[in-house]
Write a protein that holds these residues in place. Structure first.
Motif, short mmCIF file in Angstrom:
data_model
loop_
_atom_site.label_atom_id
_atom_site.label_comp_id
_atom_site.label_asym_id
_atom_site.label_seq_id
_atom_site.Cartn_x
_atom_site.Cartn_y
_atom_site.Cartn_z
N GLY A 299 0.80 -1.23 0.00
CA GLY A 299 0.00 0.00 0.00
C GLY A 299 0.83 1.27 0.00
N ALA A 300 1.62 1.46 -1.05
CA ALA A 300 2.51 2.62 -1.10
C ALA A 300 1.76 3.95 -1.10
CB ALA A 300 3.43 2.54 -2.32
N GLY A 301 0.57 3.97 -1.70
CA GLY A 301 -0.16 5.23 -1.81
C GLY A 301 0.33 6.13 -2.92
N VAL A 302 1.30 5.66 -3.68
CA VAL A 302 1.84 6.37 -4.85
C VAL A 302 1.24 5.70 -6.08
CG1 VAL A 302 3.93 6.96 -6.13
CG2 VAL A 302 3.96 6.91 -3.62
N PRO A 303 0.53 6.46 -6.95
CA PRO A 303 -0.23 5.80 -8.02
C PRO A 303 0.55 4.76 -8.81
CG PRO A 303 -0.80 8.12 -7.91
CD PRO A 303 0.31 7.92 -6.92
N GLU A 304 1.74 5.06 -9.26
CA GLU A 304 2.50 4.10 -10.06
C GLU A 304 2.85 2.86 -9.25
OE1 GLU A 304 3.03 3.70 -13.06
OE2 GLU A 304 4.61 2.15 -13.04
N LEU A 305 3.23 3.05 -8.01
CA LEU A 305 3.57 1.89 -7.17
C LEU A 305 2.32 1.09 -6.82
CD1 LEU A 305 6.23 3.52 -4.82
CD2 LEU A 305 6.62 2.03 -6.78
N ASP A 306 1.18 1.76 -6.63
CA ASP A 306 -0.07 1.04 -6.40
C ASP A 306 -0.41 0.17 -7.62
OD1 ASP A 306 -0.32 2.19 -3.92
OD2 ASP A 306 -1.89 3.62 -4.49
N ARG A 307 -0.21 0.73 -8.82
CA ARG A 307 -0.50 -0.05 -10.03
C ARG A 307 0.36 -1.31 -10.09
NH1 ARG A 307 1.90 -1.05 -14.51
NH2 ARG A 307 3.60 0.42 -14.12
N VAL A 308 1.64 -1.15 -9.78
CA VAL A 308 2.54 -2.31 -9.81
C VAL A 308 2.09 -3.38 -8.81
CG1 VAL A 308 4.89 -3.05 -9.25
CG2 VAL A 308 4.53 -1.01 -10.66
N GLU A 309 1.72 -2.94 -7.63
CA GLU A 309 1.30 -3.93 -6.63
C GLU A 309 -0.03 -4.57 -7.02
OE1 GLU A 309 0.83 -2.57 -2.54
OE2 GLU A 309 1.30 -4.61 -1.85
N ALA A 310 -0.96 -3.78 -7.53
CA ALA A 310 -2.25 -4.34 -7.94
C ALA A 310 -2.04 -5.36 -9.06
CB ALA A 310 -3.18 -3.22 -8.41
N GLU A 311 -1.15 -5.08 -10.01
CA GLU A 311 -0.89 -6.04 -11.08
C GLU A 311 -0.25 -7.31 -10.54
OE1 GLU A 311 -0.29 -2.85 -14.77
OE2 GLU A 311 1.42 -3.99 -14.01
N ALA A 312 0.60 -7.18 -9.53
CA ALA A 312 1.21 -8.37 -8.93
C ALA A 312 0.14 -9.24 -8.27
CB ALA A 312 2.28 -7.95 -7.92
N ILE A 313 -0.78 -8.59 -7.55
CA ILE A 313 -1.82 -9.34 -6.83
C ILE A 313 -2.82 -9.98 -7.80
CG2 ILE A 313 -3.75 -9.09 -5.22
CD1 ILE A 313 -2.10 -6.89 -3.81
N THR A 314 -3.31 -9.19 -8.75
CA THR A 314 -4.29 -9.75 -9.69
C THR A 314 -3.64 -10.75 -10.64
OG1 THR A 314 -3.99 -7.87 -11.18
CG2 THR A 314 -5.78 -7.73 -9.59
N GLY A 315 -2.36 -10.55 -10.95
CA GLY A 315 -1.68 -11.53 -11.80
C GLY A 315 -1.54 -12.87 -11.13
N LEU A 316 -1.47 -12.87 -9.82
CA LEU A 316 -1.30 -14.12 -9.06
C LEU A 316 -2.63 -14.72 -8.65
CD1 LEU A 316 0.79 -16.03 -7.82
CD2 LEU A 316 0.93 -14.50 -5.85
N PHE A 317 -3.58 -13.87 -8.26
CA PHE A 317 -4.84 -14.37 -7.71
C PHE A 317 -6.04 -14.14 -8.63
CE2 PHE A 317 -2.12 -13.24 -4.09
CZ PHE A 317 -2.11 -14.44 -3.40
N GLY A 318 -5.89 -13.36 -9.68
CA GLY A 318 -7.02 -12.99 -10.52
C GLY A 318 -7.69 -11.73 -10.00
N ARG A 319 -8.47 -11.09 -10.87
CA ARG A 319 -9.17 -9.86 -10.47
C ARG A 319 -10.21 -10.19 -9.40
NH1 ARG A 319 -8.55 -5.43 -13.68
NH2 ARG A 319 -10.62 -4.62 -13.16
#
Length: 403
Positions: A299-319
Motif C-alpha cells: 500500500g505505497a499510496g503512490v499511483p504508479e507503485l499502487d499499479r505495480v502492486e495491484a498487477e502483482a496481486i491480480t496476476g497471481l490471484f485474478g481480479r
C-alpha cells in the motif's frame, strides 16, 4: 527443528496503541491515528502529518539507566520486546542464554538522538557530545539492547531494507531456528520524527503533502497522492514449534513461507519483482494461490507503485480473487516497523477470523481489480495470510503466516 516456526508472543508499539490488544481493538474499529505532528514544529515543511505513538512514557517501561543511552525508537523496541516475551510467558533468565537470539529491522537508526548530539557539537563543542552517540544512532542498536537486557546471547543480526526489512527479519530469525536456536525475538521498529529525520523522509518525494488526515494516505484510491510516515512497529517471539508445544505455549500462527526479490533497473524492460517474491513465498509454504485467504498489501499510496502492486496481486490471484487490506492507512507507513506490525495484525486476524479494514479509501481505482476491504472489518474463514512489503530502492518481500 520444525520447518515452520511459530509465533508465541506479540509486542506492539504503534500509533494505534501500546500492546497488541489495544492495537487490534483500534484497528478493528477503524480508528485512524494519523494527525498533525506534535513531536516538533513541522509547520514550515511541505508535509506535516504523521502517525505518532502517543502516551508512551519510557520511564514507565524501562530502567532509568537506559534512558540516557537510547533513542526513542530503541525505547519503543525495548518495551515491545518485553511485552512480546511476557506474552509468550518466557523467562529468559531461567533459559540457556545461547538458545535465544534477536534479529530486528531498522530503516533509519536513532535520528532523534543523533540530531541532539549534533546540536551539542555545533553549539557547545565536542566535550558535550554523549559517549552513547557511538551506538545509539546505529541501525543494529535495537538488536543489541534487546539482547543485552534479556541475556539473549544466541545468533543475532539486523536487516536494513526499509519497509521490506520488517519481513526479512522474520526470514533471518526462521533460518536461525532451523539451524537449532529454539527462540528468536524478531520484528522491526522505527521512529525518526525530528527535523533531521523528517528531511530524510521527505527526500524521496513520495510523502503526501495533503494537510487532511483523512485524505493524505489513500492507497489504491483514485485520489492517491503519496503516503504519510509514522513511527512504531512490532517485536514478536518466534519459536521452534516442537519446543513451543513442549512447554504448552499459546501459538498465534506459523511462519510458513517467505520470498524476497530486488527490482530491476526501471529502464531494463524487465518486470518488477514483487509478484516473484509472492510466488516464492507461496512455493516455500507449499501453497497454491487459491489457498491464500487474505493479502495485507504494502500500500505505497503512490499511483504508479499502487499499479505495480495491484498487477502483482491480480496476476497471481485474478481480479477480485482474494480480499486485500491495508490497515496501515490508520498508522501511516512505519518503514521497518510497518511490515512487522502487519505480521502481528495478520496473526490477530487469523486468531479472530476477521479482516481488518482499509480506512479513508472512498474511491478504489476500478482498474486495479482488487477486492479491497474498506471501512469496516469483514468476517471470513482465514487459514493463510500473505503479507507484502516493499522497501525504497527496489526491495520486495513476502511472508505467509498460517493458522
Amino acid at each position: 527443528m520444525s520447518a515452520h516456526p511459530v509465533v508465541t508472543g506479540l509486542g506492539v508499539a504503534a500509533p494505534t496503541g501500546l500492546g497488541a490488544d489495544e492495537h487490534w481493538a483500534a484497528t478493528l474499529a477503524g480508528r485512524g491515528a494519523i494527525g498533525p505532528i506534535t513531536a516538533f514544529d513541522a509547520g514550515r515543511y511541505p508535509s506535516a502529518l504523521a502517525g505518532e505513538v502517543n502516551g508512551f512514557d519510557a520511564r514507565e517501561h524501562l530502567p532509568g539507566r537506559l534512558l540516557p543511552q537510547t533513542d526513542r525508537m530503541t525505547r519503543l523496541a525495548l518495551a515491545a520486546a518485553a511485552w512480546a516475551i511476557d506474552d509468550a510467558r518466557l523467562r529468559p533468565a531461567e533459559m540457556p542464554e545461547f538458545g535465544m537470539g534477536v534479529v530486528t529491522a531498522g530503516a533509519f537508526g536513532g535520528f532523534e538522538f543523533g540530531q541532539r548530539e549534533l546540536e551539542a557539537l555545533w553549539k557547545r563543542g565536542p566535550e558535550h557530545v554523549s559517549a552513547y552517540q557511538s551506538f545509539a544512532w546505529f541501525y543494529a542498536v535495537n538488536t543489541g539492547q534487546i539482547s543485552i537486557r534479556h541475556g539473549m546471547r544466541g545468533p543475532s543480526g539486523v536487516v536494513v531494507t526499509e519497509q521490506a526489512g520488517g519481513l526479512d527479519a522474520f526470514a533471518m530469525a526462521r533460518r536461525q531456528i532451523r539451524r537449532g536456536t529454539p527462540i528468536m525475538v524478531t520484528g522491526g521498529m522505527d521512529s525518526s520524527l525530528c527535523p533531521w529525520g523528517w528531511i530524510a523522509q521527505l527526500a524521496n518525494g513520495r510523502v503526501s503533502r495533503s494537510a487532511d488526515p483523512r485524505r493524505a494516505y489513500l492507497p489504491f484510491d483514485e485520489a492517491a497522492c503519496g503516503y504519510v510516515p509514522g513511527e512504531g512497529g512490532a517485536l514478536l517471539v518466534l519459536e521452534d514449534a516442537a519446543a513451543a508445544a513442549d512447554r504448552g505455549a499459546t501459538v498465534y500462527g506459523a511462519v510458513a513461507g517467505y520470498g524476497a526479490t530486488f527490482d530491476p533497473h526501471p529502464r531494463s524492460g524487465r518486470p518488477p519483482g514483487l509478484r516473484r517474491a509472492a510466488e516464492t513465498a507461496l512455493r516455500d509454504a507449499g501453497l497454491d494461490p487459491g489457498d491464500v485467504d487474505l493479502v495485507l498489501a504494502d500500500g505505497a499510496g503512490v499511483p504508479e507503485l499502487d499499479r505495480v502492486e495491484a498487477e502483482a496481486i491480480t496476476g497471481l490471484f485474478g481480479r477480485g480473487g482474494v480480499p486485500v487490506s491495508v490497515p496501515k492507512t490508520m498508522t501511516g507507513r512505519l518503514y521497518s516497523g510497518g511490515a512487522a506490525l502487519d505480521v502481528a495484525t495478520a496473526l490477530l486476524a487469523l486468531r479472530d477470523q476477521r479482516i481488518p479494514p482499509t480506512v479513508n479509501v472512498g474511491r478504489p481505482r476500478a482498474g486495479h481489480g482488487l477486492d479491497l476491504v474498506v471501512d469496516r472489518p469483514r468476517e471470513a474463514h482465514l487459514s493463510n495470510v500473505l503479507v507484502l512489503a516493499r522497501g525504497l530502492g527496489g526491495f520486495n518481500a513476502a511472508l505467509v503466516v498460517r493458522r
